[in-house]
Motif scaffolding. Structure first.
Motif, mmCIF file in Angstrom:
data_model
loop_
_atom_site.group_PDB
_atom_site.id
_atom_site.type_symbol
_atom_site.label_atom_id
_atom_site.label_comp_id
_atom_site.label_asym_id
_atom_site.label_seq_id
_atom_site.Cartn_x
_atom_site.Cartn_y
_atom_site.Cartn_z
ATOM 1 N N ARG A 34 2.059 -1.373 0.578
ATOM 2 C CA ARG A 34 1.752 -0.569 -0.373
ATOM 3 C C ARG A 34 1.816 1.014 0.284
ATOM 4 N NH1 ARG A 34 -1.238 -4.110 -3.983
ATOM 5 N NH2 ARG A 34 -0.064 -4.422 -5.488
ATOM 6 N N ALA A 35 1.248 1.030 1.589
ATOM 7 C CA ALA A 35 1.038 2.108 2.195
ATOM 8 C C ALA A 35 2.386 2.515 3.023
ATOM 9 C CB ALA A 35 -0.343 2.035 3.213
ATOM 10 N N SER A 36 3.368 1.682 3.129
ATOM 11 C CA SER A 36 4.433 1.991 3.945
ATOM 12 C C SER A 36 5.558 2.761 3.206
ATOM 13 C CB SER A 36 5.188 0.623 4.426
ATOM 14 O OG SER A 36 5.701 0.071 3.394
ATOM 15 N N HIS B 181 -1.551 -13.469 0.087
ATOM 16 C CA HIS B 181 -1.057 -12.517 1.295
ATOM 17 C C HIS B 181 -1.874 -11.329 1.365
ATOM 18 C CE1 HIS B 181 1.714 -15.567 2.621
ATOM 19 N NE2 HIS B 181 2.152 -15.907 1.260
ATOM 20 N N ASN B 182 -2.604 -10.802 0.308
ATOM 21 C CA ASN B 182 -3.310 -9.551 0.595
ATOM 22 C C ASN B 182 -4.798 -10.007 0.949
ATOM 23 O OD1 ASN B 182 -3.190 -6.820 0.536
ATOM 24 N ND2 ASN B 182 -4.376 -6.732 -1.346
ATOM 25 N N ARG C 39 10.160 -0.327 2.664
ATOM 26 C CA ARG C 39 9.344 -1.339 1.835
ATOM 27 C C ARG C 39 10.116 -2.141 0.621
ATOM 28 N NH1 ARG C 39 5.262 2.391 -0.838
ATOM 29 N NH2 ARG C 39 6.070 2.399 -2.971
ATOM 30 N N GLY C 40 11.092 -1.189 0.182
ATOM 31 C CA GLY C 40 11.842 -1.832 -0.918
ATOM 32 C C GLY C 40 10.996 -1.862 -2.233
ATOM 33 N N ALA D 58 9.636 -4.062 9.160
ATOM 34 C CA ALA D 58 8.683 -4.458 8.177
ATOM 35 C C ALA D 58 8.050 -3.381 7.284
ATOM 36 C CB ALA D 58 7.801 -5.308 9.100
ATOM 37 N N GLY D 59 7.652 -3.855 6.103
ATOM 38 C CA GLY D 59 6.999 -3.074 5.266
ATOM 39 C C GLY D 59 5.521 -3.159 5.528
#
Lengths: 447, 326
Positions: free
Chosen positions: B164-166, B154-155, B171-172, B230-231
């Motif tokens: 990661r930037a969120s 998914h990356n 993002r949890g 959404a994160g």
């Protein structure tokens, strides 16, 4: 050691005496070991020459980067060509005066830039055709993947043909099969027809006179390119690439290291469309210290298919021996088996056969697929046993379908059909893939 | 006079006995039982029927057979698509590294083995205290709940990088909070739901963004799309995913005119040279003040989610609809 044993016990016993256990673990002076992640791998790949090292060895041969100001100038010169008259003549003369390497890389930069206007792009392709150096071929070949303009695609195919590469024949075929007749397509089709007339013929063959004959000739040349990476029966398999062309191919091979998939896809696209002397390069890459390079090198060989076998025969290369180390590595073994089978060399059947009862499910599937693509009738007994012996190691549905397909191919006189439950259990795409492999082997046997 | 043992002495005796018992149990040789040899998702079905059913209804199970994917990959003649649509076990690769395609049981797509099969054989679980009596003899594998587990596929379109930037609150800890929520199964056992709700699930989509509307001081209507949940970007992952805001007004007679596209949120394909990436990043707001054909004219905006950009309106998911006057 003690700690890992304790960790095992921790997982397998009721949690009493927890404190005692913690004390014991602490006394060991190290934490309980995590499960190992590494693939069990008896082959030491670290001694091999890496793709980066190959690339470094060829550094002096690599095409230079195109200076941005030169690319801009070349774009303006190409734009001037469309104007005609003295301006076009002067622009043409200036282009001719440019140093060949720099001109080629500037033209390549223009056709690779998605924002380059169509008119300029077409001129750039035409100049690459007429003046480009051989080392541009891999990058030009990649344009077959991305170029949407039909005329430009024909020009790429034409240029590749002029350098003995038939990778663009598929684009010609696709274009000539299209029924749509808009203006730009007409121009491209007319150009494609001209290129058909330039296809090489051989000594006992009269040049085709009309379109129908040229079309038939295209199919013949395409077939030869697909199975041998040669254009005529009189050609010999070349031993190696020119050093500068080889350097550019190593540049693409290095893209196998990429984590994003697109560079990997691009590299596979290019490498599988070269002449068959790419085989030694791919075999070298199949010994790379990096797992992804090894995998993708073998995958590319499998996608090239029978032309690998043709090259090996022409150079008396034992492909089985060349892939011996890959076969020793359980993680790489399925890809090695694929490459062996796809070569279509029946003599490799006995090397592949033992893996049909090998250690892993995946390995047995790869072996069954490989046998379908290359094994002869001497393996019919083995195939029958694998399908019918209840004690045989478990086979995937794909493996069983491959073996059934092979059995049907080896016994055309026997009326038989796939078991219904097997037919239903294998996705349509995988059935079609195996039917294609079966047809390929039939065409090899018939030829 | 003899002193009677006090409570402290009793606790000491019991503790010592427990310690000795524990050591004896540890020293007793374990009964070695061979773990089941598991090779396909079907092998997990008999013990994990509920989890299997969740997965079977998910798009992970559908990854190989999905007709849209088959069409885009030319029935997987484009073999490069196989890596993520029929992957080998992710744990056979370094954390976060991309996966490679398998040859067996491709129809099962992203199956139990893709995530749970350990490279040395046997089954991995995210449960730190796995059952020792389970036939598959699961082993605790901390990677299983980590972001890198999903990143392998998914990356490829930067979804995990976006995450990661969120903002940390949104993002949890990992992807599981939104895409593998808690599930309670027979006997009250808590696990993770294996349905992986995402772009194909309307409820999941509704948690990602909100669509609101109002009128400004001059009485002009406005509309806002807010990526609240959404994160990562909305939409994310595949470039084919698109979310369209559509607008329509009533005419003078009060009849609704046709829907017109107001804005498209999407990351275009490389060859769509005239388009830019218009995905809505996490926590960002897209706002537009609208010009009605006449003051006070009734209008509507709706948000459609498409799994591919050419999907007809009727086949797309209508997520929200707002209107004026309110």
């Amino acid at each position: 050691m003690i700690c890992s044993w304790l960790a095992h016990r921790w997982n397998s016993r009721p949690r009493c005496g927890v404190a005692s256990l913690l004390v014991l673990v602490a006394a060991c002076g190290e934490s309980a070991a995590d499960p190992a992640y590494a693939v069990i791998n008896p082959v030491d790949w670290h001694s091999g020459t890496g793709v980066s090292q190959h690339l470094a060895e060829h550094a002096a041969q690599l095409l230079p980067a195109a200076p941005p100001e030169l690319v801009e100038e070349v774009a303006e010169l190409l734009d001037s060509l469309a104007v005609g008259g003295n301006l076009a003549r002067r622009a043409g003369a200036r282009l001719q005066d440019l140093e060949a390497d720099l001109r080629s890389v500037a033209l390549l930069s223009l056709v690779e830039d998605r924002l380059t206007e169509l008119g300029v792009r077409r001129f750039a392709y035409a100049w690459l055709r007429d003046t480009g150096i051989e080392a541009m071929l891999p990058r030009l070949c990649l344009r077959l993947k991305y170029e949407k303009d039909s005329w430009s695609a024909v020009c790429i195919a034409h240029t590749l043909l002029l350098h003995g590469n038939g990778a663009g024949l598929e684009a010609l075929d696709n274009l000539l099969r299209q029924e749509q007749q808009d203006g730009s397509l007409q121009t491209a089709r007319a150009y494609a027809d001209e290129v058909l007339a330039l296809l090489p013929t051989w000594s006992d063959q009269a040049p085709p006179q009309d379109f129908a004959a040229r079309w038939e000739h295209l199919q013949e040349v395409r077939g030869r390119w697909a199975s041998q990476r040669l254009l005529t029966p009189e050609e010999e398999q070349p031993e190696t690439f020119a050093p500068r062309l080889e350097a550019e191919l190593w540049r693409f091979m290095a893209q196998f290291l990429s984590q994003p998939l697109r560079p990997v896809d691009d590299a596979r696209f290019v490498l599988m469309r070269q002449r068959a002397c790419s085989v030694p390069l791919l075999l070298a890459a199949a010994e790379d210290p990096d797992r992804y390079v090894r995998e993708h090198a073998l995958q590319t060989m499998a996608w090239i298919g029978p032309a690998v076998g043709h090259w090996c025969r022409a150079h008396a290369l034992d492909l089985g021996a060349a892939l011996e180390r890959a076969l020793q590595d359980p993680a790489l073994r399925p890809r090695a088996l694929e490459a062996l089978g796809a070569s279509g060399m029946a003599e490799l059947g006995s090397l592949i056969a033992p893996f049909l009862s090998g250690d892993s499910f995946e390995e047995r599937t790869a072996a069954a697929n490989a046998l379908l693509r290359c094994a002869g009738s001497d393996h019919l007994d083995l195939v029958t046993r694998a399908l019918e012996d209840p004690q045989w190691p478990r086979l995937s549905n794909e493996a069983r379908f491959s073996l059934w397909t092979l059995r049907l191919a080896l016994q055309p006189e026997v009326e038989s059909e796939y078991p219904v439950e097997l037919w239903d259990a294998v996705p349509e795409t995988e059935r079609a893939r195996r039917q294609r492999w079966s047809q390929e082997r039939a065409s090899r046997v018939n030829s | 006079m003899s002193a009677r043992p006090g409570p402290a002495a009793a606790v000491a005796v019991i503790g010592a006995a427990a310690g000795v018992a524990a050591i004896l149990m540890l020293l007793k040789p374990p009964v070695e039982t061979e773990a089941l040899s598991l090779q396909t998702a079907q092998d997990c079905h008999s013990c994990h029927a509920a989890v299997y059913a969740e997965w079977e209804a998910s798009h992970h199970a559908y990854a190989y057979l999905n007709p849209e994917v088959r069409k885009l990959s030319q029935d997987f003649r484009n073999e490069e698509c196989l890596a993520c649509h029929a992957p080998r076990p992710v744990l056979s690769f370094q954390a976060g590294e991309r996966v490679l395609a398998r040859s067996s049981d491709r129809g099962a797509g992203v199956d139990c083995m893709s995530c749970h099969l350990r490279p040395q054989g046997g089954i991995a679980t995210s449960n730190p205290r796995p059952s020792s009596s389970a036939p598959c003899q699961p082993v605790y594998e901390p990677r299983l709940a980590g972001v890198d587990m999903c990143a392998s596929c998914h990356n490829q379109h930067q979804t995990v990088d976006q995450w990661r930037a969120s903002d940390a609150e949104i993002r949890g800890d990992n992807c599981l909070g939104c895409h593998m929520e808690d599930a309670f199964r027979a006997g009250g056992r808590r696990g993770r739901h294996h349905g992986f709700p995402a772009g194909h699930d309307r409820d999941a989509l509704l948690k990602a963004v909100t669509l609101t509307s109002g009128s400004d001081a001059d009485g002009r209507p406005w509309v806002e799309l807010h990526n609240v949940g959404a994160g990562h970007n909305f939409p994310t992952d595949e470039r084919s995913r698109a979310a369209d805001l559509q607008l329509r007004w009533q005419d003078e007679a009060g009849a609704w005119q046709a829907w017109q596209r107001l804005h498209r949120f999407r990351d275009p394909y490389r060859d769509e040279t005239d388009l830019t990436n218009t995905q809505l990043p996490s926590q960002q707001v897209w706002r537009k003040v609208l010009d009605p054909p006449a003051p006070g004219r009734a209008g509507e905006v709706r948000l459609l989610y498409r799994t591919q950009p050419f999907l007809p309106d009727a086949d797309s998911v209508e997520m929200y609809r707002v209107g004026w006057p309110q």
